[in-house]
Design a protein around this motif. Sequence first.
Motif, PDB file in Angstrom:
ATOM      1  N   ALA A 120       0.861  -1.185   0.000  1.00  0.00           N
ATOM      2  CA  ALA A 120       0.000   0.000   0.000  1.00  0.00           C
ATOM      3  C   ALA A 120       0.895   1.233   0.000  1.00  0.00           C
ATOM      4  N   TRP A 121       0.488   2.242  -0.755  1.00  0.00           N
ATOM      5  CA  TRP A 121       1.275   3.464  -0.886  1.00  0.00           C
ATOM      6  C   TRP A 121       0.768   4.498   0.132  1.00  0.00           C
ATOM      7  N   LEU A 122       1.560   4.751   1.157  1.00  0.00           N
ATOM      8  CA  LEU A 122       1.196   5.761   2.138  1.00  0.00           C
ATOM      9  C   LEU A 122       1.604   7.150   1.658  1.00  0.00           C
ATOM     10  N   SER A 123       2.790   7.265   1.087  1.00  0.00           N
ATOM     11  CA  SER A 123       3.198   8.542   0.507  1.00  0.00           C
ATOM     12  C   SER A 123       4.247   8.306  -0.562  1.00  0.00           C
ATOM     13  N   GLN A 142      11.218   9.364  -2.786  1.00  0.00           N
ATOM     14  CA  GLN A 142      11.105   8.839  -1.423  1.00  0.00           C
ATOM     15  C   GLN A 142       9.713   8.236  -1.288  1.00  0.00           C
ATOM     16  N   VAL A 143       9.646   6.990  -0.863  1.00  0.00           N
ATOM     17  CA  VAL A 143       8.387   6.263  -0.820  1.00  0.00           C
ATOM     18  C   VAL A 143       8.172   5.671   0.568  1.00  0.00           C
ATOM     19  N   THR A 204       5.342  -0.991   7.962  1.00  0.00           N
ATOM     20  CA  THR A 204       5.686   0.078   7.018  1.00  0.00           C
ATOM     21  C   THR A 204       7.182   0.067   6.709  1.00  0.00           C
ATOM     22  N   TYR A 205       7.520   0.682   5.572  1.00  0.00           N
ATOM     23  CA  TYR A 205       8.923   0.749   5.148  1.00  0.00           C
ATOM     24  C   TYR A 205       9.134   2.039   4.366  1.00  0.00           C
ATOM     25  N   VAL A 206      10.294   2.680   4.604  1.00  0.00           N
ATOM     26  CA  VAL A 206      10.659   3.912   3.911  1.00  0.00           C
ATOM     27  C   VAL A 206      11.911   3.647   3.093  1.00  0.00           C
ATOM     28  N   LEU A 207      11.893   4.040   1.839  1.00  0.00           N
ATOM     29  CA  LEU A 207      13.085   3.901   1.001  1.00  0.00           C
ATOM     30  C   LEU A 207      13.242   5.139   0.124  1.00  0.00           C
TER      31      LEU A 207
END
Length: 294
Positions: A120-123, A142-143, A204-207
Amino acid sequence: MSAFSDALRAAITARGLSLERLRHHLRHRDLPVSVATLSYWQSGACRPERPVSLRAVLALEDILGLSRNSLLTLLGPPRPRGRWLDHVPGSLPLDRVCPVHAGVATLLDRIQHRPDGDLAWLSHHDRIVLGPDREERAIQGQVVLAARRDGVDRHVAVYHSDSPLLPDIRVARQCRIGRVREDRVNGLTAVELIFERRLAAGETYVLEYELAYSAGGPLATEYHRGVRFPIRSYLLQIQFDPAALPARCHRIWRPDIGTPWTDLAELPLTRWGATHLAQADARPGGHGIRWEWE
């Protein structure tokens, strides 16, 4: 009933046109829509979703004396169609958001990636850097993602250019680069970004990643992202070089590739030579910015 059907019915009543007369006006613009369909739209029994229907909505705005996109923006995200979309309500298939979808599908097959909405795309934050010769220098992303199931461990970033000149520098942060595949005929690059571990459902994950050119990139007059899955927050920034500032910038949108681009608003340019669009709850379709040089 819906906000769209309510607004359409009120506009038809205020204008005093019959549905038969509206059908005549649309047919004159090569948009064949039946009286029954118009009746269904204004009653809320069904909604326009196909590309020709969305073009008819734009024409209705003009015929009924409404402001541009006043009806179109009330439609919201398209309703899901097909078995794969049951996984992500409100999504669009690849062939409705990407003009070279066959090439993208081939690259994803070569990476052995299943683009069925496991994340799922949070931002999503896109930052595009242009050089002094009006050329594209870098595409930075940045995702923030959330796993929809246990075991998800990667994301594939896809870049499309109208030019066969593709970025040759690839940088990843908070992840590592896996397989990279290119299709110069269709102007495509696909980069596999592998997480540090497999995620649990809901995690969640940030990359971050960057694609850039070691030499000059292609000349650019717009940038847009084809969005397949709903994004809670989308930000697009364009950073211009001080030696090459545009005369005007416009926010553009289209619900799918079968619908022409629409200018939504003129965007200001900051004194630092940048402009942006920010969209909460970005629905699937094309979101972008175009600019004009003197």
